[in-house]
Design a protein around this motif. Structure first.
Motif, mmCIF file in Angstrom:
data_model
loop_
_atom_site.group_PDB
_atom_site.id
_atom_site.type_symbol
_atom_site.label_atom_id
_atom_site.label_comp_id
_atom_site.label_asym_id
_atom_site.label_seq_id
_atom_site.Cartn_x
_atom_site.Cartn_y
_atom_site.Cartn_z
ATOM 1 N N TYR A 137 0.842 -1.203 0.000
ATOM 2 C CA TYR A 137 0.000 0.000 0.000
ATOM 3 C C TYR A 137 0.879 1.255 0.000
ATOM 4 C CZ TYR A 137 -3.553 3.339 1.601
ATOM 5 O OH TYR A 137 -4.398 4.416 1.718
ATOM 6 N N LEU A 138 1.913 1.251 0.831
ATOM 7 C CA LEU A 138 2.807 2.408 0.943
ATOM 8 C C LEU A 138 3.524 2.676 -0.368
ATOM 9 C CD1 LEU A 138 3.971 4.581 2.815
ATOM 10 C CD2 LEU A 138 5.705 2.911 3.531
ATOM 11 N N PHE A 139 3.910 1.629 -1.091
ATOM 12 C CA PHE A 139 4.579 1.830 -2.377
ATOM 13 C C PHE A 139 3.694 2.644 -3.315
ATOM 14 C CE2 PHE A 139 5.796 0.900 -6.712
ATOM 15 C CZ PHE A 139 7.165 1.090 -6.657
ATOM 16 N N VAL A 140 2.422 2.306 -3.373
ATOM 17 C CA VAL A 140 1.485 3.033 -4.236
ATOM 18 C C VAL A 140 1.373 4.491 -3.779
ATOM 19 C CG1 VAL A 140 -0.928 3.188 -4.992
ATOM 20 C CG2 VAL A 140 0.205 0.967 -4.872
ATOM 21 N N GLN A 141 1.339 4.717 -2.467
ATOM 22 C CA GLN A 141 1.260 6.082 -1.949
ATOM 23 C C GLN A 141 2.505 6.886 -2.316
ATOM 24 O OE1 GLN A 141 -1.675 7.096 -0.545
ATOM 25 N NE2 GLN A 141 -2.183 5.021 -1.172
ATOM 26 N N LEU A 142 3.659 6.263 -2.207
ATOM 27 C CA LEU A 142 4.905 6.946 -2.546
ATOM 28 C C LEU A 142 4.961 7.297 -4.027
ATOM 29 C CD1 LEU A 142 7.364 4.834 -0.368
ATOM 30 C CD2 LEU A 142 6.666 7.208 0.031
ATOM 31 N N LEU A 143 4.477 6.382 -4.885
ATOM 32 C CA LEU A 143 4.449 6.673 -6.320
ATOM 33 C C LEU A 143 3.489 7.803 -6.643
ATOM 34 C CD1 LEU A 143 4.628 3.397 -8.399
ATOM 35 C CD2 LEU A 143 6.398 5.062 -7.915
ATOM 36 N N THR A 144 2.400 7.876 -5.914
ATOM 37 C CA THR A 144 1.443 8.960 -6.121
ATOM 38 C C THR A 144 2.099 10.305 -5.817
ATOM 39 O OG1 THR A 144 -0.387 7.498 -5.563
ATOM 40 C CG2 THR A 144 -0.819 9.854 -5.422
ATOM 41 N N MET A 145 2.926 10.317 -4.781
ATOM 42 C CA MET A 145 3.611 11.551 -4.391
ATOM 43 C C MET A 145 4.781 11.890 -5.315
ATOM 44 S SD MET A 145 3.600 10.966 -0.262
ATOM 45 C CE MET A 145 4.783 12.270 0.013
ATOM 46 N N HIS A 146 5.433 10.870 -5.857
ATOM 47 C CA HIS A 146 6.628 11.073 -6.682
ATOM 48 C C HIS A 146 6.552 10.246 -7.967
ATOM 49 C CE1 HIS A 146 8.416 13.121 -3.266
ATOM 50 N NE2 HIS A 146 8.021 12.115 -2.519
ATOM 51 N N PRO A 147 5.605 10.536 -8.851
ATOM 52 C CA PRO A 147 5.435 9.724 -10.062
ATOM 53 C C PRO A 147 6.623 9.794 -11.017
ATOM 54 C CG PRO A 147 4.058 11.686 -10.166
ATOM 55 C CD PRO A 147 4.651 11.641 -8.786
ATOM 56 N N ASP A 148 7.369 10.884 -11.000
ATOM 57 C CA ASP A 148 8.502 11.030 -11.912
ATOM 58 C C ASP A 148 9.552 9.950 -11.697
ATOM 59 O OD1 ASP A 148 7.220 13.255 -12.828
ATOM 60 O OD2 ASP A 148 8.545 14.689 -11.853
ATOM 61 N N PHE A 149 9.730 9.543 -10.447
ATOM 62 C CA PHE A 149 10.766 8.553 -10.165
ATOM 63 C C PHE A 149 10.472 7.225 -10.842
ATOM 64 C CE2 PHE A 149 13.135 5.504 -7.515
ATOM 65 C CZ PHE A 149 14.407 6.007 -7.742
ATOM 66 N N ALA A 150 9.211 6.833 -10.861
ATOM 67 C CA ALA A 150 8.833 5.581 -11.527
ATOM 68 C C ALA A 150 9.012 5.695 -13.037
ATOM 69 C CB ALA A 150 7.402 5.203 -11.190
ATOM 70 N N VAL A 151 8.763 6.869 -13.583
ATOM 71 C CA VAL A 151 8.904 7.078 -15.022
ATOM 72 C C VAL A 151 10.387 7.044 -15.415
ATOM 73 C CG1 VAL A 151 8.562 8.748 -16.894
ATOM 74 C CG2 VAL A 151 6.761 8.372 -15.194
ATOM 75 N N GLU A 152 11.241 7.628 -14.571
ATOM 76 C CA GLU A 152 12.678 7.685 -14.852
ATOM 77 C C GLU A 152 13.331 6.310 -14.793
ATOM 78 O OE1 GLU A 152 14.244 10.427 -11.978
ATOM 79 O OE2 GLU A 152 13.019 12.067 -12.739
ATOM 80 N N ASN A 153 12.712 5.380 -14.087
ATOM 81 C CA ASN A 153 13.256 4.029 -13.929
ATOM 82 C C ASN A 153 12.245 3.050 -14.502
ATOM 83 O OD1 ASN A 153 15.749 4.536 -12.164
ATOM 84 N ND2 ASN A 153 14.136 5.711 -11.187
ATOM 85 N N SER A 154 12.615 2.406 -15.593
ATOM 86 C CA SER A 154 11.621 1.635 -16.349
ATOM 87 C C SER A 154 11.511 0.167 -15.963
ATOM 88 C CB SER A 154 11.914 1.755 -17.844
ATOM 89 O OG SER A 154 13.204 1.255 -18.120
ATOM 90 N N THR A 155 12.337 -0.294 -15.016
ATOM 91 C CA THR A 155 12.250 -1.692 -14.595
ATOM 92 C C THR A 155 12.332 -1.778 -13.078
ATOM 93 O OG1 THR A 155 14.627 -2.174 -14.568
ATOM 94 C CG2 THR A 155 13.471 -2.417 -16.697
ATOM 95 N N VAL A 156 11.918 -2.923 -12.562
ATOM 96 C CA VAL A 156 12.002 -3.181 -11.117
ATOM 97 C C VAL A 156 13.445 -3.046 -10.644
ATOM 98 C CG1 VAL A 156 11.752 -4.977 -9.344
ATOM 99 C CG2 VAL A 156 9.965 -4.677 -11.066
ATOM 100 N N PHE A 157 14.368 -3.678 -11.356
ATOM 101 C CA PHE A 157 15.760 -3.649 -10.922
ATOM 102 C C PHE A 157 16.325 -2.227 -10.935
ATOM 103 C CE2 PHE A 157 17.060 -8.358 -11.910
ATOM 104 C CZ PHE A 157 16.049 -8.807 -11.065
ATOM 105 N N GLU A 158 16.015 -1.440 -11.966
ATOM 106 C CA GLU A 158 16.483 -0.045 -12.011
ATOM 107 C C GLU A 158 15.956 0.734 -10.814
ATOM 108 O OE1 GLU A 158 15.547 2.072 -15.604
ATOM 109 O OE2 GLU A 158 16.480 0.565 -16.872
ATOM 110 N N PHE A 159 14.669 0.595 -10.578
ATOM 111 C CA PHE A 159 14.028 1.322 -9.487
ATOM 112 C C PHE A 159 14.660 0.946 -8.147
ATOM 113 C CE2 PHE A 159 11.022 2.235 -6.184
ATOM 114 C CZ PHE A 159 10.337 3.367 -6.611
#
Length: 177
Positions: free
Chosen positions: A70-92
């Motif tokens: 649940y927290l992961f989804v909340q963090l992505l909501t707050m910082h969506p750019d970080f998920a976009v900048e990293n395109s794979t699980v391993f990169e992230f």
């Protein structure tokens, strides 16, 4: 933010009434009044989770892992750019210490964060070693599961506990379809 997100999750998945019940029965030094910018004793989180376990019968480890997702989804909501900048699980995941925790420390200078060591020496595999003064390896596992779900990659995870929930190794392996 962690405390407020936990209480939001309890309200969403269970009820506002249950939120009130666990706060009241946990006998918290803070009184259970949290803000997103405050810093609170991690023992209060443990008390809240234990109370939630007692009220629901769901094992504590399962509750904490679910909260991590649940927290992961909340963090992505707050910082969506970080998920976009990293395109794979391993990169992230490999940027948790070098980027995410750096940003967290800017917002919360006194934050005591876990550390990760990374091993990418085996092709198609990421080994992350989690270390913390707090027993939240279950939370780390939930966050990793949340990341895997977000990217939709086929990855198997094996967790090896090293020290009482304060240290664990997560072996993530890409599964070829």
């Amino acid at each position: 933010m962690v405390f407020t997100s936990f209480l939001e999750m309890v309200e969403t998945k269970f009820s506002l009434k249950l939120v009130d019940e666990i706060i009241e029965s946990a006998d918290l030094q803070s009184g259970g009044s949290y803000t997103t910018v405050g810093t609170y004793d991690h023992h209060e989180m443990i008390k809240l989770v234990v109370q939630l376990n007692e009220k629901t019968g769901i094992p504590v480890a399962d509750l904490v892992r679910t909260f991590g997702e649940y927290l992961f989804v909340q963090l992505l909501t707050m910082h969506p750019d970080f998920a976009v900048e990293n395109s794979t699980v391993f990169e992230f995941l490999q940027k948790v210490d070098s980027y995410i925790h750096v940003e967290v420390r800017k917002l919360y200078p006194g934050a005591e964060l876990p550390t990760f060591q990374y091993d990418t020496s085996i092709s198609g595999m990421l080994i992350m070693t989690y270390s913390s003064s707090r027993p939240f390896a279950d939370l780390a596992e939930g966050l990793i599961n949340g990341c895997i779900a977000h990217y939709g990659e086929s990855i198997e995870m094996k967790r090896i506990n090293l020290i009482d929930g304060t240290s664990a190794r997560f072996e993530l392996t890409k599964v070829e379809a």
